[in-house]
Design an enzyme around this catalytic site. Structure first.
Site, mmCIF file in Angstrom:
data_model
loop_
_atom_site.group_PDB
_atom_site.id
_atom_site.type_symbol
_atom_site.label_atom_id
_atom_site.label_comp_id
_atom_site.label_asym_id
_atom_site.label_seq_id
_atom_site.Cartn_x
_atom_site.Cartn_y
_atom_site.Cartn_z
ATOM 1 N N ASP A 108 -37.610 7.521 -46.274
ATOM 2 C CA ASP A 108 -37.626 7.989 -47.672
ATOM 3 C C ASP A 108 -38.628 7.269 -48.565
ATOM 4 O OD1 ASP A 108 -36.329 5.496 -48.157
ATOM 5 O OD2 ASP A 108 -34.355 6.438 -47.950
ATOM 6 N N HIS A 123 -39.223 4.950 -37.971
ATOM 7 C CA HIS A 123 -38.982 6.370 -37.696
ATOM 8 C C HIS A 123 -39.853 7.281 -38.558
ATOM 9 C CE1 HIS A 123 -34.746 5.342 -35.876
ATOM 10 N NE2 HIS A 123 -35.739 5.085 -35.055
ATOM 11 N N CYS A 131 -49.955 16.934 -36.842
ATOM 12 C CA CYS A 131 -49.738 18.163 -36.079
ATOM 13 C C CYS A 131 -49.096 17.795 -34.743
ATOM 14 C CB CYS A 131 -51.049 18.918 -35.877
ATOM 15 S SG CYS A 131 -52.108 18.164 -34.631
ATOM 16 N N CYS A 151 -52.780 23.239 -37.756
ATOM 17 C CA CYS A 151 -53.728 22.132 -37.884
ATOM 18 C C CYS A 151 -55.164 22.668 -37.941
ATOM 19 C CB CYS A 151 -53.551 21.201 -36.681
ATOM 20 S SG CYS A 151 -54.769 19.886 -36.606
ATOM 21 N N CYS A 154 -56.964 21.455 -34.433
ATOM 22 C CA CYS A 154 -56.630 21.975 -33.092
ATOM 23 C C CYS A 154 -55.792 23.253 -33.114
ATOM 24 C CB CYS A 154 -55.909 20.904 -32.276
ATOM 25 S SG CYS A 154 -54.263 20.534 -32.904
ATOM 26 N N GLY A 191 -26.684 -1.371 -43.718
ATOM 27 C CA GLY A 191 -26.403 0.069 -43.624
ATOM 28 C C GLY A 191 -26.899 0.731 -42.358
HETATM 29 C C1 BJW Z 1 -23.488 1.914 -45.797
HETATM 30 C C2 BJW Z 1 -23.296 2.486 -47.020
HETATM 31 C C3 BJW Z 1 -23.578 1.681 -48.120
HETATM 32 C C4 BJW Z 1 -22.784 3.967 -45.605
HETATM 33 N N1 BJW Z 1 -24.011 0.440 -47.930
HETATM 34 N N2 BJW Z 1 -23.926 0.680 -45.623
HETATM 35 C C5 BJW Z 1 -31.568 3.221 -24.975
HETATM 36 C C6 BJW Z 1 -32.886 2.808 -25.072
HETATM 37 C C7 BJW Z 1 -33.872 3.625 -25.619
HETATM 38 C C8 BJW Z 1 -33.563 4.906 -26.043
HETATM 39 C C9 BJW Z 1 -32.254 5.347 -25.908
HETATM 40 C C10 BJW Z 1 -31.279 4.514 -25.397
HETATM 41 N N3 BJW Z 1 -30.120 5.187 -25.410
HETATM 42 C C11 BJW Z 1 -30.348 6.434 -25.912
HETATM 43 C C12 BJW Z 1 -31.660 6.549 -26.216
HETATM 44 C C13 BJW Z 1 -32.296 7.786 -26.751
HETATM 45 C C14 BJW Z 1 -32.211 8.001 -28.248
HETATM 46 C C15 BJW Z 1 -30.932 7.406 -28.825
HETATM 47 O O1 BJW Z 1 -30.889 6.310 -29.313
HETATM 48 N N4 BJW Z 1 -29.869 8.203 -28.793
HETATM 49 C C16 BJW Z 1 -28.583 7.745 -29.332
HETATM 50 C C17 BJW Z 1 -28.070 8.769 -30.346
HETATM 51 C C18 BJW Z 1 -27.656 7.544 -28.189
HETATM 52 N N5 BJW Z 1 -33.382 7.434 -28.876
HETATM 53 C C19 BJW Z 1 -34.485 8.138 -29.018
HETATM 54 O O2 BJW Z 1 -34.574 9.275 -28.611
HETATM 55 C C20 BJW Z 1 -35.663 7.447 -29.679
HETATM 56 N N6 BJW Z 1 -36.840 7.591 -28.863
HETATM 57 C C21 BJW Z 1 -36.905 7.132 -27.616
HETATM 58 O O3 BJW Z 1 -35.997 6.538 -27.100
HETATM 59 O O4 BJW Z 1 -38.088 7.421 -27.002
HETATM 60 C C22 BJW Z 1 -38.233 7.020 -25.642
HETATM 61 C C23 BJW Z 1 -39.627 7.421 -25.232
HETATM 62 C C24 BJW Z 1 -40.533 6.460 -24.832
HETATM 63 C C25 BJW Z 1 -41.805 6.832 -24.430
HETATM 64 C C26 BJW Z 1 -42.166 8.172 -24.426
HETATM 65 C C27 BJW Z 1 -41.258 9.144 -24.827
HETATM 66 C C28 BJW Z 1 -39.989 8.766 -25.232
HETATM 67 C C29 BJW Z 1 -36.012 8.105 -31.021
HETATM 68 C C30 BJW Z 1 -34.936 7.997 -32.032
HETATM 69 C C31 BJW Z 1 -35.322 8.773 -33.287
HETATM 70 C C32 BJW Z 1 -34.232 8.799 -34.355
HETATM 71 N N7 BJW Z 1 -34.590 9.728 -35.362
HETATM 72 C C33 BJW Z 1 -33.696 9.909 -36.507
HETATM 73 C C34 BJW Z 1 -34.216 11.081 -37.382
HETATM 74 C C35 BJW Z 1 -35.435 10.667 -38.204
HETATM 75 C C36 BJW Z 1 -35.971 11.785 -39.028
HETATM 76 C C37 BJW Z 1 -35.028 12.353 -40.058
HETATM 77 O O5 BJW Z 1 -34.506 11.640 -40.928
HETATM 78 O O6 BJW Z 1 -34.796 13.545 -40.023
HETATM 79 O O7 BJW Z 1 -33.652 8.677 -37.251
HETATM 80 S S1 BJW Z 1 -32.008 10.198 -36.041
HETATM 81 C C38 BJW Z 1 -31.305 9.223 -37.338
HETATM 82 O O8 BJW Z 1 -30.603 8.079 -36.780
HETATM 83 C C39 BJW Z 1 -32.510 8.654 -38.122
HETATM 84 C C40 BJW Z 1 -32.049 7.247 -38.392
HETATM 85 O O9 BJW Z 1 -33.153 6.409 -38.676
HETATM 86 C C41 BJW Z 1 -31.321 6.885 -37.127
HETATM 87 C C42 BJW Z 1 -30.363 5.723 -37.288
HETATM 88 O O10 BJW Z 1 -29.316 6.026 -38.126
HETATM 89 P P1 BJW Z 1 -28.811 4.955 -39.206
HETATM 90 O O11 BJW Z 1 -29.896 4.654 -40.148
HETATM 91 O O12 BJW Z 1 -28.153 3.828 -38.529
HETATM 92 O O13 BJW Z 1 -27.752 5.868 -40.024
HETATM 93 P P2 BJW Z 1 -26.251 6.258 -39.634
HETATM 94 O O14 BJW Z 1 -25.919 7.458 -40.435
HETATM 95 O O15 BJW Z 1 -26.062 6.335 -38.179
HETATM 96 O O16 BJW Z 1 -25.402 5.015 -40.152
HETATM 97 C C43 BJW Z 1 -25.340 4.693 -41.520
HETATM 98 C C44 BJW Z 1 -24.549 3.401 -41.647
HETATM 99 O O17 BJW Z 1 -24.537 3.048 -43.016
HETATM 100 C C45 BJW Z 1 -23.079 3.546 -41.225
HETATM 101 O O18 BJW Z 1 -22.719 2.438 -40.401
HETATM 102 C C46 BJW Z 1 -22.315 3.498 -42.540
HETATM 103 O O19 BJW Z 1 -21.024 2.889 -42.450
HETATM 104 C C47 BJW Z 1 -23.236 2.669 -43.383
HETATM 105 N N8 BJW Z 1 -23.135 2.898 -44.813
HETATM 106 N N9 BJW Z 1 -22.819 3.792 -46.815
HETATM 107 C C48 BJW Z 1 -24.157 -0.020 -46.638
HETATM 108 N N10 BJW Z 1 -23.384 2.160 -49.378
#
Ligand code: BJW
Length: 251
Positions: A108, A123, A131, A151, A154, A191
């Site tokens: 954001d 992220h 693209c 794009c 390309c 968070g």
């Molecule tokens: C408060 C609050 C307040 C509330 N104060 N707190 C092991 C190793 C490597 C990879 C993997 C693995 N296991 C699985 C994977 C694959 C996968 C993954 O992790 N999957 C899991 C779901 C199981 N990972 C991937 O696919 C990643 N890429 C990858 O692994 O590539 C490998 C590769 C290598 C080489 C070539 C090709 C591939 C990519 C991950 C991308 C995540 N993308 C997103 C979307 C971004 C765009 C968008 O916004 O639309 O990123 S998903 C979403 O989750 C977003 C966030 O950054 C991310 C994390 O979430 P976050 O920030 O923790 O939010 P929440 O909602 O989960 O939690 C909020 C917290 O706040 C809560 O705890 C609340 O209690 C708290 N809270 N109010 C303080 N006021």
């Protein structure tokens, strides 16, 4: 409303004397600005929107217009929102102590908007575009369009420059994040659910070099068993932490 937090003396001393501090932020850091988190209860984005459809390249290829409009709508919603006290405390901390790195999973731009000048974005950023073949695209030429353009280099579809599932994180950003985490003496997660990898490896890198781990979260997270937990909302806990560490009211 978060209660007044009782801080452990060891934690305050660790922060006061830290050689290097990392603030690692997730969606919870922006929640009090009004940006929905992904996984928090009924309000989480992944409760209403299927992540396979909206946060994978396959989902985008299946229905580019739907995904494009979802990001455009989120950008428009963000335009009416501002950084909150959590972002402001972190930005001030960076100015007060020169050894502070901000690593964020958020897209954001609110840390930068709050005045943080060294932010590692793992992220991507919703205000930037590329693209499908990774050519950068000027935001002002596309950000208000109703459907993804092609794009000019390309001819492939333009998409937001964010990291979807199964995509690699930006290499330099992750390498820097790993380096700063390993060098940190205190690592503060704000968070973060710690459900998404490889970002969720960072606290383990910090711990492996002996860092003191702290998390700020109103709910239980996967990090509870490893970190000293400050239970409460980021925008309420961080000003209290500022007062306890620096002896000044945050205003
Ligand atoms: C408060 C609050 C307040 C509330 N104060 N707190 C092991 C190793 C490597 C990879 C993997 C693995 N296991 C699985 C994977 C694959 C996968 C993954 O992790 N999957 C899991 C779901 C199981 N990972 C991937 O696919 C990643 N890429 C990858 O692994 O590539 C490998 C590769 C290598 C080489 C070539 C090709 C591939 C990519 C991950 C991308 C995540 N993308 C997103 C979307 C971004 C765009 C968008 O916004 O639309 O990123 S998903 C979403 O989750 C977003 C966030 O950054 C991310 C994390 O979430 P976050 O920030 O923790 O939010 P929440 O909602 O989960 O939690 C909020 C917290 O706040 C809560 O705890 C609340 O209690 C708290 N809270 N109010 C303080 N006021």
């Amino acid at each position: 409303m978060t209660d007044v937090v009782a801080f452990d003396d060891v934690l305050i001393k660790a922060l006061r004397e830290a050689k290097n501090v990392v603030f690692f932020t997730g969606a919870g850091a922006s929640a009090e600005s009004g940006i929905p988190t992904f996984r928090s209860g009924a309000d989480g984005l992944w409760g209403d929107f299927d992540m396979e459809d909206y946060a994978t390249s396959e989902g985008f290829t299946r229905n580019p217009k739907k995904v494009w409009q979802w990001y455009r709508d989120r950008r428009q919603d963000m335009a009416d929102l501002q950084p909150n006290t959590a972002h402001n405390v972190i930005a001030r901390w960076q100015k007060k102590a020169s050894n502070v790195t901000v690593i964020t999973q958020n897209i954001d731009n609110f840390h930068q908007d709050a005045g943080s000048d060294h932010v590692i974005e793992l992220h991507g950023n919703i205000h930037q575009f590329k693209c499908l073949n990774d050519h950068p695209v000027v935001a002002s030429s596309v950000n208000t369009l109703d459907e993804p353009p092609l794009c000019e280099i390309c001819g492939s579809l333009v998409r937001p420059d964010v990291v979807w599932f199964n995509e690699p994180l930006p290499q330099e950003a992750f390498e820097h994040a790993e380096m700063f985490s390993r060098e940190s003496s205190v690592f503060v997660a704000v968070g973060c659910s710690m459900d998404v990898y490889p970002a969720a490896f960072l606290p383990a890198f910090a711990a492996s070099s002996g860092a003191y781990l702290i998390q700020i979260n109103p709910e239980v997270s996967a990090f509870d068993k490893y970190a000293h937990t400050l239970r409460g909302k980021a925008g309420e806990v961080l000003p209290q932490l500022w007062l306890a560490v620096w002896g000044e009211v945050f205003s």
